[in-house]
Design an enzyme around this catalytic site. Structure first.
Site, PDB file in Angstrom:
ATOM      1  N   HIS A 164      12.934  10.129   7.895  1.00 22.31           N
ATOM      2  CA  HIS A 164      13.707  11.356   7.724  1.00 22.31           C
ATOM      3  C   HIS A 164      13.695  11.225   6.141  1.00 22.31           C
ATOM      4  O   HIS A 164      14.428  12.559   5.831  1.00 22.31           O
ATOM      5  CB  HIS A 164      15.037  10.890   7.993  1.00 22.31           C
ATOM      6  N   GLY A 221       0.687  -1.442  -0.332  1.00 22.44           N
ATOM      7  CA  GLY A 221       0.270  -0.405  -0.099  1.00 22.44           C
ATOM      8  C   GLY A 221       0.925   1.510  -0.080  1.00 22.44           C
ATOM      9  O   GLY A 221       1.627   1.155  -0.209  1.00 22.44           O
TER      10      GLY A 221
END
Length: 352
Positions: free
Chosen positions: A251, A231
């Site tokens: 990050h 997904g």
């Protein structure tokens, strides 16, 4: 044997070594791709023996190995023409826990060329990779199945090399179900499932990335407890778990994008669900310079960045998560622990 120099270099010489870093990284790539470290696992071999079947020229490989011997990667004996593993050489083997061979391959095949455009990035704010490739890095990567495999292998290497201490530090007492957001091939969650027999969970990532997970989960013997689901975490993530984990994911994205990911996690989780982020925290961790190096990587390749403690508090708070604590570990990664706070529209929220 050739050994690194013992006298302190002058500032100019130290700077020359830094400036020559691009040459060292390419030399490491050549040896990693040729499997030189694996060929030395059983003991020293001569340069001609190392080139057998590789197509490499012995006289040129000899010069390259001398260079890497000065960096502690290999040892080289001029008299016997023998090569051995140096203090760092085992990290380029394929069969050791500290292996970062896949990182050596991935960084040179995907990161090296774009970084030539870093000058432009600092002027226009566009990641060098996006300018070089003509599209966002992850979109480009998705078009190359072999590249996806190399990238997943590199992420597995990084998990073992720099995230292992953080994963070992996760406190999963009382956690029954866990969703690993952006879990790639399932390396991290499989390790956690082996350590925690009560744990059930889901590896969640893009369909073409998570496709490698079922095989790995079977290999670790946890396929009956860990599922693999494909997904897009910008759209929705699996619901109903009492803990969510994101290892080295946020990050990659700027604050707005990271907030969207946290928003999807918030929607899927019940009030009080726990959230663990395995990330660097600028100025913290051991050694702290890994975080600044990764921050430079984010600048050149993606729109993300490494964050300070205050940045994490602000980002989590804006998405209705309470920052509980940040735990340093034995390595460069920290464990950022948070709790999902309720919103008025939650009602009773999803069940766990």
């Amino acid at each position: 044997m050739t050994t690194p120099p013992t006298t302190a270099p002058t500032p100019a010489v130290s700077m020359l070594r830094l400036l020559g870093g691009f040459q060292i990284s390419q030399a490491l790539y050549v040896t990693a791709r040729a499997g030189i470290a694996d060929r030395l696992a059983a003991g020293p071999r001569t340069v001609p023996e190392l080139t057998e079947g590789t197509g490499l020229r012995p006289e040129l490989l000899r010069r390259l190995l001398r260079t890497l011997a000065a960096e502690g990667v290999f040892g080289y004996d001029e008299t016997s023409d023998g090569v051995s593993l140096g203090a760092l050489g085992h990290t380029l083997r394929t069969d050791v826990p500290e292996s970062v061979r896949n990182v050596a391959l991935m960084w040179m095949e995907t990161h090296y060329r774009p970084f030539a455009g870093l000058w432009g990035t600092l002027h226009d704010g566009i990641p060098a990779a996006e300018a070089e490739l003509g599209m966002p890095f992850f979109d480009w990567l998705a078009k190359d199945p072999a590249g996806v495999a190399t990238f997943s292998g590199a992420m597995g290497d990084l998990m073992r090399a720099v995230r292992a201490d953080a994963l070992a530090a996760l406190e999963l007492d009382g956690v029954r179900t866990l969703v690993d957001i952006g879990g790639a091939d399932g390396t991290a969650l499989a390790e956690l499932a082996v350590r925690n027999p009560q744990l059930r969970g889901t590896v969640f990532d893009l369909p073409h990335v998570v496709a490698a997970a079922p095989g790995l989960l079977r290999g670790r013997g946890v396929e009956d407890r860990i599922a693999a689901v494909g997904g897009d975490f910008f759209t929705a993530v699996p619901s109903g778990a009492d803990c969510y984990l994101a290892c080295f994911i946020l990050h990659d994205w700027n604050d707005e994008q990271a907030a969207r990911i946290l928003g999807r996690i918030h929607e899927a989780a019940a009030p009080g669900a726990r959230l663990f982020l395995v990330e660097t925290v600028l100025g913290e961790g051991t050694p702290p310079e890994i975080a600044t190096l990764l921050d430079l990587t984010m600048m050149g390749m993606l729109h993300g960045r490494e964050r300070t403690r205050g940045d994490w508090r602000s980002l989590l708070g804006g998405a209705d998560f309470r920052l509980d604590r940040i735990r340093e570990t034995g390595g460069p990664m920290c464990v950022v622990e948070a709790t999902r706070l309720p919103r008025p529209e939650d009602g009773h929220g999803p069940t766990t």
